[in-house]
Design an enzyme around this catalytic site. Structure first.
Site, PDB file in Angstrom:
ATOM      1  N   PHE A   1     -73.354  31.873  25.959  1.00  0.00           N
ATOM      2  CA  PHE A   1     -74.263  32.997  25.765  1.00  0.00           C
ATOM      3  C   PHE A   1     -73.549  34.232  25.220  1.00  0.00           C
ATOM      4  O   PHE A   1     -74.170  35.110  24.626  1.00  0.00           O
ATOM      5  CB  PHE A   1     -74.984  33.333  27.074  1.00  0.00           C
ATOM      6  CG  PHE A   1     -74.206  34.179  28.036  1.00  0.00           C
ATOM      7  CD1 PHE A   1     -74.393  35.548  28.097  1.00  0.00           C
ATOM      8  CD2 PHE A   1     -73.285  33.609  28.906  1.00  0.00           C
ATOM      9  CE1 PHE A   1     -73.686  36.340  28.992  1.00  0.00           C
ATOM     10  CE2 PHE A   1     -72.573  34.381  29.805  1.00  0.00           C
ATOM     11  CZ  PHE A   1     -72.767  35.756  29.846  1.00  0.00           C
ATOM     12  N   LYS A   2     -72.226  34.284  25.402  1.00  0.00           N
ATOM     13  CA  LYS A   2     -71.477  35.441  24.912  1.00  0.00           C
ATOM     14  C   LYS A   2     -71.623  35.613  23.399  1.00  0.00           C
ATOM     15  O   LYS A   2     -71.499  36.729  22.879  1.00  0.00           O
ATOM     16  CB  LYS A   2     -69.997  35.303  25.273  1.00  0.00           C
ATOM     17  CG  LYS A   2     -69.700  35.070  26.757  1.00  0.00           C
ATOM     18  CD  LYS A   2     -69.993  36.288  27.585  1.00  0.00           C
ATOM     19  CE  LYS A   2     -69.758  36.050  29.069  1.00  0.00           C
ATOM     20  NZ  LYS A   2     -68.356  35.964  29.449  1.00  0.00           N
ATOM     21  N   ASP A   3     -71.892  34.519  22.685  1.00  0.00           N
ATOM     22  CA  ASP A   3     -72.076  34.619  21.235  1.00  0.00           C
ATOM     23  C   ASP A   3     -73.242  35.525  20.866  1.00  0.00           C
ATOM     24  O   ASP A   3     -73.247  36.136  19.797  1.00  0.00           O
ATOM     25  CB  ASP A   3     -72.335  33.237  20.623  1.00  0.00           C
ATOM     26  CG  ASP A   3     -71.118  32.328  20.657  1.00  0.00           C
ATOM     27  OD1 ASP A   3     -69.995  32.821  20.440  1.00  0.00           O
ATOM     28  OD2 ASP A   3     -71.292  31.118  20.899  1.00  0.00           O
TER      29      ASP A   3
END
Length: 477
Positions: free
Chosen positions: A119-121
């Site tokens: 999800f960091k993307d």
């Protein structure tokens, strides 16, 4: 829109002025002077927008000093199906962050279809483009210093690799990430990427980043910025997908929903807290921890007691193996009525290795207004939740998402639809998936055999002087 420090002793600044930095000069974290509000009519008007256009509607309320056409161009460049639509083969590749309905009233928000499968993307790709835009305007360079417990590092490095004027120095706990996570980071051979494995746990690496950031002379001399979730731009980008999920899960803005969020550093759920403060109808924010349950302990007891290195467990959801949550300071600032003096008092105790206890105080009485619930999960819980989700829905989830789903189902209000935020794809944690399901997780073809690639990493003791020397050496000239 101006931004102030949680500790109350720094001048207010604009979005672009804080974009390239990290901590405020007084050691605090930046937050807007006040949260912009979203009306229900606005919400209903956003239902048919693309993700990029929704991101513009939300972020234009925060980045008021970036010209509208420039911000729209950056967001449309960032949020494309080519970047976010190819990781999970059974996803709806026409959407960014698609909402998967497991059963009526229970959904999974797919946030891990980006280039590093986490999800960091969702925020990091935007941060890379914002950095490049701002540096070009200033004809400047930036040396990014960050710490990762697993996913932030690879997301940052993939977002920044090859970017003009940017170097990345990423700290990670030596031997504490999955083999896939290590390979994603350490196999990059781009000359602007520097990986440093710290002998210790994530909190040691995070403390080093904060110590460098608090050395204002060194920070200025070596042009140090950050991509950790202490960077406001990352948190603001994460706010967008709460709006996306809400609009996909509801028919009208009169409805409320619950979100279940796996949490280690409090950044992901902090974005949900801010979305609710902006007016998004969130009836419940369910915080899930693993065995490192510092945050769960606070919401249950009123005591925030960061653990030491020896008390931090290495678990099968390693990105949450955190015992000192950086973004928790942002929430506490709101809880204490944005009283910088009180926040400084609290954090002087934390920074000295102590704890905070609000039980019985006015702050404890006010806590329910913020709609939080919490719980924790164990290795056995993760395996059982992965098995149950696969058997019941035919959907494979990773260990962190399993923590969120397990706690979410336990703590949910029955009158609210529950949206569980996916944090990573199962491929990043193959060992645990094999233990749970006796099969390997699906892996995108481009990442087959990544663990066999040559790796480049500097192993270092947890030593501030050694880190500064390394940075100075590799930024010279």
């Amino acid at each position: 829109m101006k931004y102030i420090s949680t500790r109350g002793n720094a001048p207010a600044k604009t979005f672009t002025e804080i974009l390239l930095g990290g901590l405020a000069p007084d050691g605090g974290l930046y937050l807007p002077e006040s949260y912009p509000q979203v009306t229900r009519d606005e919400l209903d008007g956003w239902r048919e927008l693309s993700y990029a256009d929704l991101a513009y509607e939300v972020l234009s309320k925060f980045a008021t000093d970036i010209p509208a056409d420039d911000l729209k161009a950056i967001l449309r460049k960032t949020y494309t199906p080519e970047v976010y639509g190819n990781a999970r083969s059974d996803s709806d590749t026409t959407q960014i962050a698609p909402l998967r309905v497991l059963e009526p009233g229970l959904c999974l928000l797919e946030l891990s279809n980006g280039p590093t499968l986490a999800f960091k993307d969702m925020a990091m790709q935007l941060l890379g483009n914002l950095f490049e835009y701002a540096l070009a305007k200033q004809h400047a360079e930036l040396n990014i210093l960050g710490a990762t417990s697993g996913d932030t590092g690879s997301a940052a490095e993939y977002a920044m690799r090859g970017k003009r004027g940017i170097r990345v120095f990423m700290l990670s706990p030596d031997g504490k990430m999955s083999a896939f996570q290590r390979a994603q980071m350490y196999s990059l051979d781009d000359p602007n990427i520097h990986n440093i494995a710290v002998r210790g746990v994530f909190d040691d690496a995070q403390d080093l980043v904060k110590a460098v950031s608090n050395d204002l002379d060194f920070k200025a001399r070596h042009r140090i910025g950050t991509v950790n979730s202490i960077n406001w731009a990352r948190v603001s980008a994460q706010i967008v997908y709460y709006f996306k999920a809400y609009l996909a899960a509801t028919a009208t803005s009169a409805q409320e929903v619950a979100f279940a969020v796996p949490s280690g550093n409090f950044g992901n759920i902090c974005a949900g807290h801010i979305a609710r403060m902006m007016g998004l109808p969130i009836g419940q924010l369910i915080l899930a921890t693993n065995e490192n349950d510092v945050l769960d302990e606070f919401f249950r007891t009123g005591v925030y007691r960061p653990r030491g290195t020896k008390e931090t467990y290495h678990t099968s959801s390693p990105s949450m193996d955190i015992s000192k949550a950086s973004n928790f300071e942002r929430f506490m600032f709101d809880l204490v009525g944005r009283d910088g003096a009180k926040l400084r008092d609290f954090w002087s105790r934390v920074d000295a290795g102590g704890s905070i206890d609000i039980k019985g105080s006015a702050y404890w009485q006010a806590l329910p207004e913020f709609r939080f619930a919490s719980g924790s999960s164990t290795h056995a819980d993760r395996l059982r939740t992965i098995r149950d989700t696969w058997t019941k829905y035919g959907v494979m989830i990773d260990t962190h998402t399993a923590d969120g789903l397990k706690v979410g189902l336990e703590q949910r209000r029955e009158d609210l639809p529950l949206i569980c935020l996916e944090t990573a794809l199962p491929a990043k944690f193959e060992e645990a998936i094999r233990e749970a399901l006796d099969r390997a997780p699906e892996r995108p073809p481009a990442l087959e055999g990544i663990e066999n690639l040559p790796q480049r990493v500097e192993v270092m003791d947890c030593n501030l002087g050694a880190l500064k020397q390394y940075i100075a050496t590799h930024t010279a000239g």
